[in-house]
Scaffold this active site. Structure first.
Site, PDB file in Angstrom:
ATOM      1  N   ASP A   1       3.041  -0.868   1.192  1.00  0.00           N
ATOM      2  CA  ASP A   1       1.835  -0.072   0.962  1.00  0.00           C
ATOM      3  C   ASP A   1       1.315  -0.205  -0.461  1.00  0.00           C
ATOM      4  O   ASP A   1       0.115  -0.157  -0.694  1.00  0.00           O
ATOM      5  CB  ASP A   1       2.115   1.413   1.229  1.00  0.00           C
ATOM      6  CG  ASP A   1       2.498   1.689   2.672  1.00  0.00           C
ATOM      7  OD1 ASP A   1       2.476   0.750   3.487  1.00  0.00           O
ATOM      8  OD2 ASP A   1       2.825   2.851   2.975  1.00  0.00           O
TER       9      ASP A   1
ATOM     10  N   CYS B   1       6.253  -2.449   7.147  1.00  0.00           N
ATOM     11  CA  CYS B   1       5.995  -1.475   6.079  1.00  0.00           C
ATOM     12  C   CYS B   1       7.170  -1.373   5.106  1.00  0.00           C
ATOM     13  O   CYS B   1       6.968  -1.202   3.902  1.00  0.00           O
ATOM     14  CB  CYS B   1       5.771  -0.092   6.667  1.00  0.00           C
ATOM     15  SG  CYS B   1       4.393   0.039   7.790  1.00  0.00           S
TER      16      CYS B   1
ATOM     17  N   HIS C   1      -3.774   1.158   7.292  1.00  0.00           N
ATOM     18  CA  HIS C   1      -2.899  -0.024   7.322  1.00  0.00           C
ATOM     19  C   HIS C   1      -3.139  -0.841   8.600  1.00  0.00           C
ATOM     20  O   HIS C   1      -3.193  -0.304   9.692  1.00  0.00           O
ATOM     21  CB  HIS C   1      -1.427   0.349   7.193  1.00  0.00           C
ATOM     22  CG  HIS C   1      -1.182   1.209   5.981  1.00  0.00           C
ATOM     23  ND1 HIS C   1      -0.070   1.985   5.838  1.00  0.00           N
ATOM     24  CD2 HIS C   1      -1.925   1.402   4.855  1.00  0.00           C
ATOM     25  CE1 HIS C   1      -0.128   2.625   4.665  1.00  0.00           C
ATOM     26  NE2 HIS C   1      -1.254   2.282   4.055  1.00  0.00           N
TER      27      HIS C   1
HETATM   28  O1  DAV Z   1      -0.109   4.659  13.192  1.00  0.00           O
HETATM   29  O2  DAV Z   1      -0.827   2.680  13.366  1.00  0.00           O
HETATM   30  C1  DAV Z   1       0.962   2.197  11.172  1.00  0.00           C
HETATM   31  C2  DAV Z   1       1.114   1.580   9.803  1.00  0.00           C
HETATM   32  C3  DAV Z   1       1.684   2.471   8.791  1.00  0.00           C
HETATM   33  N1  DAV Z   1       1.932   1.797   7.531  1.00  0.00           N
HETATM   34  C4  DAV Z   1      -0.331   3.576  12.718  1.00  0.00           C
HETATM   35  C5  DAV Z   1       0.031   3.306  11.271  1.00  0.00           C
END
Ligand code: DAV
Length: 355
Positions: A108, A340, A236
């Site tokens: 992130d 992630c 993301h």
């Molecule tokens: O709920 O699609 C996923 C990615 C989180 N870094 C989601 C978030």
């Protein structure tokens, strides 16, 4: 830094894996409403600034250790951030945050493009100092020849956050952003690298100003393409748009509804990700169940997948991949999975165009 990372699938040589020690429930702030699951808002109100439940963190840590062992057994060098107590308060001249968040998700806050590592200008106040946990590593990578930079430090004033009415249903398209264009912000996880082409989505943490900043910063060596998905809560890209290897793209079947991918992807084979396996516990406090898609490629065949995601494992196997199973459901409670939790610092291979 030697051989840099320029796509999601070249043979992985070195990776940073996050830590869960010190992980703190984020304190409530308007911007959390844009992406955090409604059923867990009460958890943030009551637990914000306190540690995530210890039994959850212990189980998540055991999973992380198993993940690290798997990576090392596959020949990947693993490095870890410094342990940080994220429950401490901090402030700027304009605002204060009662606590931080965690060092669990290096994806992130740091963006590796070629031989450069860029610290992201994150929009959440509780993440303002998140990259500090990685500074020992960043200084070391600099000594080894990496270019180390940071996007302009955002001010994160109230003017950055614009409340929008509660979004109705799951089909809101285009989404209504709670971020203004006051200053550039982005999370690194809104970018997906495919050699000279980098894909990005505007999200509830990445604004147009942030995308424009990165485009100008990178210059003509890279082309940044903005994608839009059918997602009212975008944060993301790595559970939505997941290139696995040259010519192979996994997409989120819900978020692709009504969306036409850019013409440049016409020659790629696009498959809809298998449905995630339902779960009762542990809770997904900070994400949707599509974390199933948040997988990590070790090369064009080997891929780390959550151990219980049988439909996805079967889908990837029949597509010619070699899934490596790792239990990760407790870790996922913190809002991310294998993509992630990692930052691929070095992959073998040069800068190429795949389109
Ligand atoms: O709920 O699609 C996923 C990615 C989180 N870094 C989601 C978030």
């Amino acid at each position: 830094m030697g051989k840099p990372g320029r796509n999601e699938w070249d043979p992985l040589e070195e990776v940073i894996v996050g830590r869960v020690e010190g992980a703190t429930v984020p304190c409530w702030h308007a911007i959390l409403q844009a992406t955090m699951p409604t059923e867990h808002h009460a958890f943030f109100y009551t637990h914000g600034g306190r540690a995530f439940p210890q039994d959850l963190l212990m189980a998540a840590n055991a999973e992380l250790n198993q993940f690290v062992q798997l990576l090392e057994a596959e020949g990947v060098k693993v490095r870890r951030p410094d342990p940080v107590d994220c429950s401490r308060q901090f402030a700027t001249p304009d605002w204060s945050s009662p606590a931080g968040l965690y060092t669990a998700m290096p994806r992130d806050c740091l963006l590796v493009i070629g031989d450069e590592i860029i610290e992201a200008p994150m929009a959440w106040r509780c993440r303002y100092f998140e990259t500090f946990a990685y500074r020992s590593l960043l200084k070391n990578y600099f000594q080894q020849g990496a270019r180390w930079s940071a996007a302009p430090r955002p001010q994160l004033p109230d003017a950055l956050y614009q409340p929008v009415e509660e979004q109705e249903g799951e089909e809101a398209f285009p989404f209504r952003s709670m971020l203004s264009e006051y200053e550039p912000t982005f999370d690194a996880a809104d970018y997906i690298r495919c050699g000279k082409d980098i894909f990005v989505q505007r999200s509830q943490v990445t604004n147009s100003f942030g995308i424009a900043w990165l485009r100008r910063h990178l210059g003509e060596r890279y082309r940044i393409h903005e994608l839009q998905f059918n997602d009212p809560h975008p944060m993301h890209l790595d559970a939505t748009f997941v290139p696995l290897a040259p010519g192979k793209l996994l997409v989120n079947p819900e978020r692709i509804r009504g969306i036409k991918l850019p013409e440049m992807l016409a020659s790629w084979e696009v498959r809809y990700a298998a449905q995630p396996v339902p779960r009762a516990a542990p809770p997904l406090y900070m994400s949707s169940h599509w974390l199933s898609m948040n997988i990590l490629m070790l090369d064009e065949e080997r891929v780390v997948v959550e151990a219980q995601e049988e439909p996805l494992i079967a889908q990837l196997t029949s597509w010619g991949f070699k899934p490596l199973r790792c239990p990760f459901r407790h870790f996922q409670a913190l809002g991310g999975s294998f993509h992630c939790a990692t930052l691929d610092v070095r992959r073998r291979g040069g800068l190429q165009s795949y389109f």
